[in-house]
Design an enzyme around this catalytic site. Structure first.
Site, mmCIF file in Angstrom:
data_model
loop_
_atom_site.group_PDB
_atom_site.id
_atom_site.type_symbol
_atom_site.label_atom_id
_atom_site.label_comp_id
_atom_site.label_asym_id
_atom_site.label_seq_id
_atom_site.Cartn_x
_atom_site.Cartn_y
_atom_site.Cartn_z
ATOM 1 N N ASP A 82 0.820 -1.203 0.000
ATOM 2 C CA ASP A 82 0.000 0.000 0.000
ATOM 3 C C ASP A 82 0.857 1.257 0.000
ATOM 4 O O ASP A 82 2.075 1.217 0.225
ATOM 5 C CB ASP A 82 -0.910 0.016 1.234
ATOM 6 C CG ASP A 82 -1.975 -1.067 1.190
ATOM 7 O OD1 ASP A 82 -2.330 -1.518 0.073
ATOM 8 O OD2 ASP A 82 -2.452 -1.476 2.268
ATOM 9 N N TYR A 94 6.764 -9.826 6.953
ATOM 10 C CA TYR A 94 6.631 -8.390 7.181
ATOM 11 C C TYR A 94 7.147 -8.048 8.570
ATOM 12 O O TYR A 94 7.062 -8.854 9.501
ATOM 13 C CB TYR A 94 5.163 -7.958 7.099
ATOM 14 C CG TYR A 94 4.626 -7.801 5.699
ATOM 15 C CD1 TYR A 94 4.662 -6.564 5.063
ATOM 16 C CD2 TYR A 94 4.071 -8.884 5.024
ATOM 17 C CE1 TYR A 94 4.154 -6.411 3.779
ATOM 18 C CE2 TYR A 94 3.565 -8.743 3.737
ATOM 19 C CZ TYR A 94 3.610 -7.498 3.125
ATOM 20 O OH TYR A 94 3.115 -7.359 1.851
#
Length: 276
Positions: free
Chosen positions: A69, A124
């Site tokens: 994003d 992540y």
């Protein structure tokens, strides 16, 4: 004879290459290509075209391992494309990428390699801007995420399968920050940021340690607001590749040094002028 050699070099057999890509996401509108916004894929394709590595990104099979994003960073994104000039790609790609994006490794891969579908797992890291009051409850609560769960309360699911498999998860302290590290086969939109937000509530005493388990067993009853994007890094994508190292161009190295210096200076100034 010289002309034949030149023609042979020009029309060399295409080679599929994979690159491990890092970027600072602050000035990108996400990774996925958009017609009117600056994105990581858009800058990468433009760099390849300037180097005449390919003309049409679709014909070259240009792909990223996944999307990030707006504002999300990466040290382990994977890009792949097919080119008739692999040596030029390896030697010059970092000279044409913008300073906030660079490659740290490369590999020749099979012609059918697909960085998204061939990825075994993705890792992540989420760094919390504000330190939670107590890290220990976060560590206990994080264990509930392990295994296969319905993440409808922790993601933007839309028409996708809400089941995801968390392979590893930990909450740790590194470089003065509390960090969530999570590895899964794949993730849903906003999943890691929502997981990070839920754990922060636990660490701040605003939710019980068993709140994660309750949300997983009652999916969709409550959707959490994701944590800010600026703390998230796509840390690694495991495609089973052994990477050959690539050095970033000095423009990227200098850009990062100057950025670090600027933020260190601003931290000092903010401490000096903050209201009592």
């Amino acid at each position: 004879m010289e002309k034949d050699q030149t023609d042979n070099a020009t029309h060399a057999a295409p080679v599929r290459l994979a690159f491990r890509v890092s970027y600072l996401g602050s000035r990108f509108f996400g990774s996925q290509m958009q017609a009117s916004s600056r994105t990581v894929e858009g800058e990468f394709v433009a760099a390849c075209q300037r180097l005449s590595l390919f003309e049409d990104w679709r014909e070259a099979g240009f792909l990223f391992a996944g999307r990030t994003d707006r504002g999300v960073h990466a040290t382990g994104q994977v890009a792949a494309f097919t080119t008739a000039a692999p040596d030029r790609a390896i030697q010059t790609i970092n000279t044409r990428l913008p300073p906030d994006c660079w490659c740290t490794g490369y590999a020749e891969v099979p012609p059918q390699f697909h960085p998204r579908f061939d990825a075994r797992s993705r890792t992540y890291r989420y760094f919390y801007a504000e330190r939670p009051r107590d890290v220990e409850p976060m560590k206990i609560a994080a264990a509930a995420f392990l295994g296969i769960h319905n993440f409808s309360s922790f993601a933007r699911v839309e028409d996708r399968n809400p089941l995801r498999t968390i392979l590893r998860i930990s909450v740790m302290e590194t470089d003065g920050f509390v960090c969530l590290e999570v590895t899964a086969e794949s993730f849903l939109w906003h999943q890691v940021r929502s997981m990070a937000a839920a754990l922060y509530l636990v660490g701040n005493g605003e939710a019980e340690t068993d709140s994660i388990a309750r949300l997983l067993t009652s999916p969709g009853e409550k959707t959490l607001q994701p944590a800010p994007a600026e703390g998230l890094i796509l840390y690694e994508t495991d495609c089973g590749i052994t990477w050959n190292p690539l050095s970033p161009h000095e423009r990227s190295s200098g850009f990062v040094r100057n950025l670090c210096r600027h933020h260190a200076l601003m931290e000092h100034i903010c401490r000096a002028v903050k209201p009592e």
